[in-house]
Design a protein around this motif. Structure first.
Motif, PDB file in Angstrom:
ATOM      1  N   LYS A   1      51.411 -59.426   3.459  1.00 17.10           N
ATOM      2  CA  LYS A   1      51.409 -57.758   3.928  1.00 17.10           C
ATOM      3  C   LYS A   1      51.667 -57.852   5.361  1.00 17.10           C
ATOM      4  O   LYS A   1      50.654 -57.072   6.095  1.00 17.10           O
ATOM      5  CB  LYS A   1      50.006 -57.215   3.339  1.00 17.10           C
ATOM      6  CG  LYS A   1      50.154 -57.210   1.764  1.00 17.10           C
ATOM      7  CD  LYS A   1      48.848 -56.535   1.363  1.00 17.10           C
ATOM      8  CE  LYS A   1      48.906 -56.236  -0.243  1.00 17.10           C
ATOM      9  NZ  LYS A   1      49.316 -57.423  -1.001  1.00 17.10           N
ATOM     10  N   VAL A   2      52.522 -58.335   5.969  1.00 18.57           N
ATOM     11  CA  VAL A   2      52.941 -58.259   7.321  1.00 18.57           C
ATOM     12  C   VAL A   2      54.424 -58.002   7.447  1.00 18.57           C
ATOM     13  O   VAL A   2      55.221 -58.016   6.459  1.00 18.57           O
ATOM     14  CB  VAL A   2      52.391 -59.638   8.213  1.00 18.57           C
ATOM     15  CG1 VAL A   2      50.977 -59.883   7.966  1.00 18.57           C
ATOM     16  CG2 VAL A   2      53.369 -60.563   7.803  1.00 18.57           C
ATOM     17  N   SER A   3      54.591 -57.893   8.649  1.00 18.60           N
ATOM     18  CA  SER A   3      56.270 -57.491   8.757  1.00 18.60           C
ATOM     19  C   SER A   3      57.103 -58.815   9.103  1.00 18.60           C
ATOM     20  O   SER A   3      56.352 -59.992   9.576  1.00 18.60           O
ATOM     21  CB  SER A   3      56.498 -56.557   9.980  1.00 18.60           C
ATOM     22  OG  SER A   3      56.116 -57.096  10.980  1.00 18.60           O
ATOM     23  N   ALA A   4      58.384 -58.761   8.846  1.00 17.36           N
ATOM     24  CA  ALA A   4      59.043 -59.805   9.277  1.00 17.36           C
ATOM     25  C   ALA A   4      58.961 -60.263  10.731  1.00 17.36           C
ATOM     26  O   ALA A   4      58.936 -61.283  11.366  1.00 17.36           O
ATOM     27  CB  ALA A   4      60.511 -59.667   8.516  1.00 17.36           C
ATOM     28  N   ASP A   5      59.121 -58.927  11.447  1.00 18.55           N
ATOM     29  CA  ASP A   5      58.781 -59.217  12.873  1.00 18.55           C
ATOM     30  C   ASP A   5      57.511 -59.795  13.137  1.00 18.55           C
ATOM     31  O   ASP A   5      57.810 -60.664  14.141  1.00 18.55           O
ATOM     32  CB  ASP A   5      58.959 -57.986  13.413  1.00 18.55           C
ATOM     33  CG  ASP A   5      60.438 -57.265  13.668  1.00 18.55           C
ATOM     34  OD1 ASP A   5      61.309 -58.080  13.591  1.00 18.55           O
ATOM     35  OD2 ASP A   5      60.511 -56.121  13.805  1.00 18.55           O
ATOM     36  N   TYR A   6      56.458 -59.797  12.659  1.00 16.95           N
ATOM     37  CA  TYR A   6      55.541 -60.428  12.981  1.00 16.95           C
ATOM     38  C   TYR A   6      55.626 -61.838  12.914  1.00 16.95           C
ATOM     39  O   TYR A   6      55.250 -62.708  13.728  1.00 16.95           O
ATOM     40  CB  TYR A   6      54.207 -60.069  12.062  1.00 16.95           C
ATOM     41  CG  TYR A   6      52.819 -60.591  12.157  1.00 16.95           C
ATOM     42  CD1 TYR A   6      52.135 -60.366  13.263  1.00 16.95           C
ATOM     43  CD2 TYR A   6      52.427 -61.533  11.578  1.00 16.95           C
ATOM     44  CE1 TYR A   6      50.979 -61.092  13.630  1.00 16.95           C
ATOM     45  CE2 TYR A   6      51.286 -62.501  11.812  1.00 16.95           C
ATOM     46  CZ  TYR A   6      50.715 -62.092  12.854  1.00 16.95           C
ATOM     47  OH  TYR A   6      49.560 -62.929  13.114  1.00 16.95           O
TER      48      TYR A   6
ATOM     49  N   ARG B   1      52.985 -68.926  12.603  1.00 12.87           N
ATOM     50  CA  ARG B   1      52.025 -67.683  12.039  1.00 12.87           C
ATOM     51  C   ARG B   1      51.934 -68.021  10.498  1.00 12.87           C
ATOM     52  O   ARG B   1      51.045 -67.600  10.066  1.00 12.87           O
ATOM     53  CB  ARG B   1      53.107 -66.615  12.217  1.00 12.87           C
ATOM     54  CG  ARG B   1      53.204 -66.332  13.770  1.00 12.87           C
ATOM     55  CD  ARG B   1      52.516 -64.873  13.785  1.00 12.87           C
ATOM     56  NE  ARG B   1      52.268 -64.572  15.348  1.00 12.87           N
ATOM     57  CZ  ARG B   1      52.821 -63.711  16.078  1.00 12.87           C
ATOM     58  NH1 ARG B   1      53.550 -62.668  15.270  1.00 12.87           N
ATOM     59  NH2 ARG B   1      52.546 -63.353  17.395  1.00 12.87           N
ATOM     60  N   LEU B   2      52.773 -68.606   9.918  1.00 12.77           N
ATOM     61  CA  LEU B   2      52.477 -68.883   8.511  1.00 12.77           C
ATOM     62  C   LEU B   2      51.265 -69.698   8.243  1.00 12.77           C
ATOM     63  O   LEU B   2      50.276 -69.227   7.363  1.00 12.77           O
ATOM     64  CB  LEU B   2      53.731 -69.545   7.635  1.00 12.77           C
ATOM     65  CG  LEU B   2      53.634 -70.213   6.391  1.00 12.77           C
ATOM     66  CD1 LEU B   2      53.230 -69.009   5.551  1.00 12.77           C
ATOM     67  CD2 LEU B   2      54.620 -70.912   5.878  1.00 12.77           C
TER      68      LEU B   2
ATOM     69  N   THR C   1      56.173 -59.177  17.206  1.00 18.11           N
ATOM     70  CA  THR C   1      55.226 -58.192  17.348  1.00 18.11           C
ATOM     71  C   THR C   1      54.121 -58.563  17.272  1.00 18.11           C
ATOM     72  O   THR C   1      53.969 -59.942  16.134  1.00 18.11           O
ATOM     73  CB  THR C   1      55.586 -56.762  16.481  1.00 18.11           C
ATOM     74  OG1 THR C   1      54.486 -55.922  16.554  1.00 18.11           O
ATOM     75  CG2 THR C   1      55.580 -57.374  14.881  1.00 18.11           C
ATOM     76  N   GLU C   2      52.882 -58.142  17.287  1.00 20.00           N
ATOM     77  CA  GLU C   2      51.486 -58.760  16.973  1.00 20.00           C
ATOM     78  C   GLU C   2      51.067 -57.849  15.905  1.00 20.00           C
ATOM     79  O   GLU C   2      49.530 -58.139  15.620  1.00 20.00           O
ATOM     80  CB  GLU C   2      50.641 -58.578  18.378  1.00 20.00           C
ATOM     81  CG  GLU C   2      51.307 -59.649  19.577  1.00 20.00           C
ATOM     82  CD  GLU C   2      50.926 -61.075  19.045  1.00 20.00           C
ATOM     83  OE1 GLU C   2      50.157 -61.398  18.249  1.00 20.00           O
ATOM     84  OE2 GLU C   2      52.033 -61.594  19.333  1.00 20.00           O
TER      85      GLU C   2
END
Length: 82
Positions: A70-75, A16-17, A80-81
């Motif tokens: 500006k995303v969540s740690a869960d993302y 994701r990073l 989460t998507e």
């Protein structure tokens, strides 16, 4: 302290990073410099190793990365998507 490793990747956030970094069309070096402004030292090698799954990522670094994009740690963790 026991560190868990599934034998393939030492972190969950690497893919994701890399995706987020490429969407912004910035290099690993530029990302590292911008993240370092948060007060936590990052290098382009650090970003490379995270993206490849070769480096464990502590929770405080996940928080800094999530804040930057500006995303969540869960993302970042694939929970989460959004």
């Amino acid at each position: 302290m026991k560190i868990y490793w599934n034998g393939e990747s030492k972190n969950i956030i690497g893919k994701r990073l890399k995706q987020l970094r490429q969407q912004q069309n910035i290099s690993q070096r530029i990302l590292a410099a911008r993240l370092t402004l948060s007060g936590i030292e990052f290098s382009d090698l650090t970003i490379l190793r995270i993206e490849r799954g070769e480096r464990f990522v502590p929770d405080y670094e996940i928080a800094v990365i999530a804040d930057y994009f500006k995303v969540s740690a869960d993302y970042l963790l694939g929970r989460t998507e959004q």
